[in-house]
Design an enzyme around this catalytic site. Structure first.
Site, mmCIF file in Angstrom:
data_model
loop_
_atom_site.group_PDB
_atom_site.id
_atom_site.type_symbol
_atom_site.label_atom_id
_atom_site.label_comp_id
_atom_site.label_asym_id
_atom_site.label_seq_id
_atom_site.Cartn_x
_atom_site.Cartn_y
_atom_site.Cartn_z
ATOM 1 N N LYS A 173 0.135 14.655 -10.997
ATOM 2 C CA LYS A 173 0.875 14.033 -12.096
ATOM 3 C C LYS A 173 1.988 14.958 -12.602
ATOM 4 O O LYS A 173 3.053 14.482 -13.013
ATOM 5 C CB LYS A 173 -0.076 13.664 -13.228
ATOM 6 C CG LYS A 173 -0.972 12.477 -12.914
ATOM 7 C CD LYS A 173 -0.179 11.213 -12.617
ATOM 8 C CE LYS A 173 -1.076 9.998 -12.483
ATOM 9 N NZ LYS A 173 -0.328 8.746 -12.206
ATOM 10 N N THR A 225 -10.484 2.076 -18.347
ATOM 11 C CA THR A 225 -10.322 1.424 -17.048
ATOM 12 C C THR A 225 -11.372 1.974 -16.092
ATOM 13 O O THR A 225 -12.157 2.857 -16.436
ATOM 14 C CB THR A 225 -8.926 1.697 -16.471
ATOM 15 O OG1 THR A 225 -8.778 3.113 -16.279
ATOM 16 C CG2 THR A 225 -7.834 1.201 -17.402
ATOM 17 N N ASN A 282 2.629 2.533 -10.739
ATOM 18 C CA ASN A 282 1.353 2.641 -11.443
ATOM 19 C C ASN A 282 0.214 3.100 -10.542
ATOM 20 O O ASN A 282 -0.758 3.674 -11.027
ATOM 21 C CB ASN A 282 1.003 1.276 -12.061
ATOM 22 C CG ASN A 282 -0.407 1.230 -12.599
ATOM 23 O OD1 ASN A 282 -0.718 1.866 -13.606
ATOM 24 N ND2 ASN A 282 -1.285 0.492 -11.922
ATOM 25 N N ASP A 342 0.875 -1.170 0.000
ATOM 26 C CA ASP A 342 0.000 0.000 0.000
ATOM 27 C C ASP A 342 0.909 1.216 0.000
ATOM 28 O O ASP A 342 1.481 1.584 1.030
ATOM 29 C CB ASP A 342 -0.905 -0.008 1.236
ATOM 30 C CG ASP A 342 -1.858 1.174 1.275
ATOM 31 O OD1 ASP A 342 -1.725 2.078 0.423
ATOM 32 O OD2 ASP A 342 -2.728 1.212 2.164
ATOM 33 N N TYR A 352 -5.644 15.598 -9.594
ATOM 34 C CA TYR A 352 -4.978 14.632 -10.462
ATOM 35 C C TYR A 352 -3.903 15.304 -11.310
ATOM 36 O O TYR A 352 -2.757 14.836 -11.383
ATOM 37 C CB TYR A 352 -6.013 13.959 -11.354
ATOM 38 C CG TYR A 352 -5.468 12.842 -12.210
ATOM 39 C CD1 TYR A 352 -5.260 11.575 -11.674
ATOM 40 C CD2 TYR A 352 -5.182 13.043 -13.552
ATOM 41 C CE1 TYR A 352 -4.767 10.538 -12.448
ATOM 42 C CE2 TYR A 352 -4.688 12.011 -14.336
ATOM 43 C CZ TYR A 352 -4.479 10.757 -13.785
ATOM 44 O OH TYR A 352 -3.984 9.741 -14.552
#
Length: 232
Positions: free
Chosen positions: A160, A191, A87, A60, A156
């Site tokens: 990133k 996904t 990932n 984790d 996000y």
């Protein structure tokens, strides 16, 4: 097709989606694949569906000290790590705006998308260097490109972008060690996070596998999709 027998690859966030598909493709190339997961039971079930040698490892990335313990386990069992793929990622917050910040979501995104990847990279760097040919792949997104960034998905996108910056720093620190470090955008992939309408998962994973299997004279410190450079 070049195979890579006796090589070991670890993928975080790998019990489903693009992480699992990356593991599937690497296993077919002969890698021993370690699926880093929060839930070992789900991880073992996922590993059984892959052709080749694959197994789950508890990892984790958002929990301090877990990466260090996982690195100790891999060191004891294998003595090195050939490929590390960061990932694991959360919170594609498309409906959010930076001027109406949800600080809980933002902190959680950075904890996994940046600090988690950073912890894992730091913990496993000695094992990547041990073999002299390590590959460190940070799964990023064009949403983190400053060249094209706009409104929306602030947690996000900024996390990133920070992961991309970390990629540059790690590549510089590991230059000369034989370890190549790159950020990969898999594109919009169908996904759980990307949603319906994206391209097949296998296509997105192929770009990650490309970076994981670069030759020794391959690029480092770059940002790519499908093997082609993207602007930072």
């Amino acid at each position: 097709m070049t195979t890579h027998p006796n090589k070991v690859a670890l993928i975080t966030g790998a019990n489903r989606g693009i992480g699992l598909e990356t593991g599937r493709q690497l296993a077919k190339l002969g890698f021993t694949v370690l699926l880093g997961v929060r839930d070992p039971a789900k991880g073992e079930a996922a590993a059984k569906g892959l052709d080749g040698h694959a197994e789950a490892i508890a990892l984790d990335v958002a929990t301090p000290d877990v990466a260090a313990r996982a690195a100790e386990d891999v060191q004891r069992r294998f003595g090195r790590l050939d490929v590390l793929i960061n990932n694991a990622a959360i919170h594609y917050d498309t409906g959010s705006r930076a001027l109406r910040p949800d600080w809980t979501v933002i902190r959680e995104a950075f904890e996994t998308n940046v600090f988690g990847a950073w912890r894992v990279a730091a913990a496993f760097a000695p094992l990547l260097k041990a073999g002299g040919h390590g590959r460190l792949v940070n799964v990023s997104s064009e949403g983190g490109s400053l060249a094209s960034m706009g409104a929306g998905a602030p947690a996000y996108s900024t996390s990133k972008a920070t992961l991309n910056a970390l990629t540059c720093v790690l590549a510089a620190e590991l230059r000369g060690s034989g370890v190549l470090v790159n950020a990969i955008c898999p594109g919009w992939v169908a996904t759980d996070m990307g949603g319906a309408g994206g391209r097949p998962v296998a296509q997105g994973a192929a770009g990650i596998v490309w970076a994981a299997t670069l030759p020794d004279d391959g690029p480092t410190g770059g940002f790519f999709r499908d093997g082609k450079r993207l602007p930072w």
